[in-house]
Write an enzyme that holds these catalytic residues in place. Structure first.
Site, mmCIF file in Angstrom:
data_model
loop_
_atom_site.group_PDB
_atom_site.id
_atom_site.type_symbol
_atom_site.label_atom_id
_atom_site.label_comp_id
_atom_site.label_asym_id
_atom_site.label_seq_id
_atom_site.Cartn_x
_atom_site.Cartn_y
_atom_site.Cartn_z
ATOM 1 N N ASP A 1 33.033 65.290 10.822
ATOM 2 C CA ASP A 1 33.645 64.415 9.825
ATOM 3 C C ASP A 1 33.497 63.092 9.995
ATOM 4 O O ASP A 1 34.295 62.781 10.835
ATOM 5 C CB ASP A 1 34.863 65.119 8.768
ATOM 6 C CG ASP A 1 34.653 64.133 7.570
ATOM 7 O OD1 ASP A 1 34.344 62.874 7.212
ATOM 8 O OD2 ASP A 1 35.844 64.354 6.630
ATOM 9 N N HIS B 1 31.191 65.243 6.188
ATOM 10 C CA HIS B 1 32.239 64.857 4.919
ATOM 11 C C HIS B 1 32.404 65.887 3.893
ATOM 12 O O HIS B 1 32.767 66.685 3.114
ATOM 13 C CB HIS B 1 33.310 64.152 5.044
ATOM 14 C CG HIS B 1 33.821 63.472 3.777
ATOM 15 N ND1 HIS B 1 35.472 63.640 4.253
ATOM 16 C CD2 HIS B 1 33.488 62.436 2.481
ATOM 17 C CE1 HIS B 1 36.083 63.068 3.574
ATOM 18 N NE2 HIS B 1 34.975 62.590 2.565
ATOM 19 N N SER C 1 38.851 65.362 0.239
ATOM 20 C CA SER C 1 38.815 64.552 0.532
ATOM 21 C C SER C 1 39.799 63.408 -0.301
ATOM 22 O O SER C 1 41.208 63.960 -0.337
ATOM 23 C CB SER C 1 37.917 63.343 0.022
ATOM 24 O OG SER C 1 37.663 61.888 0.992
#
Ligand SMILES: *[C@@H]1O[C@H](CO)[C@@H](O)[C@H](O)[C@H]1NC(C)=O
Ligand SMILES: *[C@@H]1O[C@H](CO)[C@@H](O)[C@H](O)[C@H]1NC(C)=O
Length: 264
Positions: free
Chosen positions: A213, A242, A88
């Protein structure tokens, strides 16, 4: 046993970098899996994350935010190369580390991560993200300002429906307890110099896509892959949200082992 006794040449050192508002704790399922086949694993807390004692209000620059990672790489044996994994927002810290220490990184792995390019400044992919997915989509998350930084605290509704929607209720409980106010440092990154072809892009880069995600949607992951010119892409199929390291730790482990084997 032969796997556990692998010789030093085969043993890899995985350094794991978490995303915004999370911490090193998010790798708790993956770490023992990588270790059980003989690898070394270092999950780090960036500044004001996990159990790092800084307060986000006192972390003024993106460099300061990434300092635990930069200091760790600086402290390595001169001949050691690590497999660096960024999840991320951790992808941007991984890119900064590749720019500063390309010789210490065998491969940079971007796990459903923000991945910068060299044609635009380092905040470009974050700005594109915020433009395409307005922050109202972050539901009950809280936003505020501190100096030149926007702060964010992901709300529990947002976490359960868009971040951790395929994770166990126990993992969702963990993040509800452990989440901290963070920042994407967009303002400061927009003033930074572009990452370079000579350093950042000299290190092999691999992207791991998560199909389901909802926080960094598939189409945005694909756009970033093109934008950054990434040729090697792995996919974690159905069942990963995610938080791939929590929702599909075993599949992620296999994928990381495959990549690490190729780049040594
Ligand atoms: C660096 O980024 C800026 C702003 O995004 C861009 O205009 C410029 O062309 C880039 N420089 C290089 C050398 O690519
Ligand atoms: C922003 O980042 C630059 C380095 O890119 C740093 O020198 C500067 O001090 C930062 N400014 C603020 C206000 O955070």
């Amino acid at each position: 046993m032969s796997e556990l006794n692998m010789d030093q040449k085969q043993q890899k050192h995985f350094v794991l970098v978490h995303g915004v508002s999370i911490g090193a704790w998010c790798w708790y399922k993956l770490k023992p899996q990588l270790e059980s086949v003989g690898h070394k694993v270092t999950p780090l807390d960036l500044a004001a994350c996990g159990i790092n004692t800084n307060k986000i209000e006192d972390v003024h620059t993106f460099s300061d935010y990434s300092k635990p990672l930069l200091e760790f790489l600086a402290s390595l044996d001169p001949n050691e190369k690590v497999v660096l994994v960024g999840h991320s927002f951790g992808g941007v810290s991984v890119a900064l580390a590749m720019e500063k220490f390309p010789e210490k990184i065998a491969v940079g792995i971007f796990l459903t991560a923000f991945i910068p390019d060299t044609q635009h400044n380092p905040s470009y992919v974050l700005q594109q993200y915020v433009e395409r997915y307005p922050l109202t989509g972050w539901l009950d998350s809280e936003f505020s300002f501190s100096g030149n930084k926007m702060l964010l605290l992901p709300g529990t509704k947002f976490l359960s429906t868009k971040f951790f929607q395929l994770c166990s209720t126990e993992d969702l409980e963990l993040v509800k307890i452990l989440r901290r106010t963070g920042s994407l440092f967009v303002e400061n990154l927009s003033e930074a110099e572009n990452f370079s072809k000579e350093r950042y892009e000299s290190v092999p880069r691999v992207y791991i896509v998560s199909n389901n995600d909802l926080a960094i949607p598939l189409e945005f992951q694909q756009w970033m892959i093109q934008n950054a010119g990434i040729n090697e892409v792995k996919v974690i199929n159905g069942g990963a949200d995610h938080m791939v390291m929590l929702s599909k730790p075993q599949e992620l482990c296999l994928s990381l082992l495959e990549i690490a084997k190729k780049y040594h």
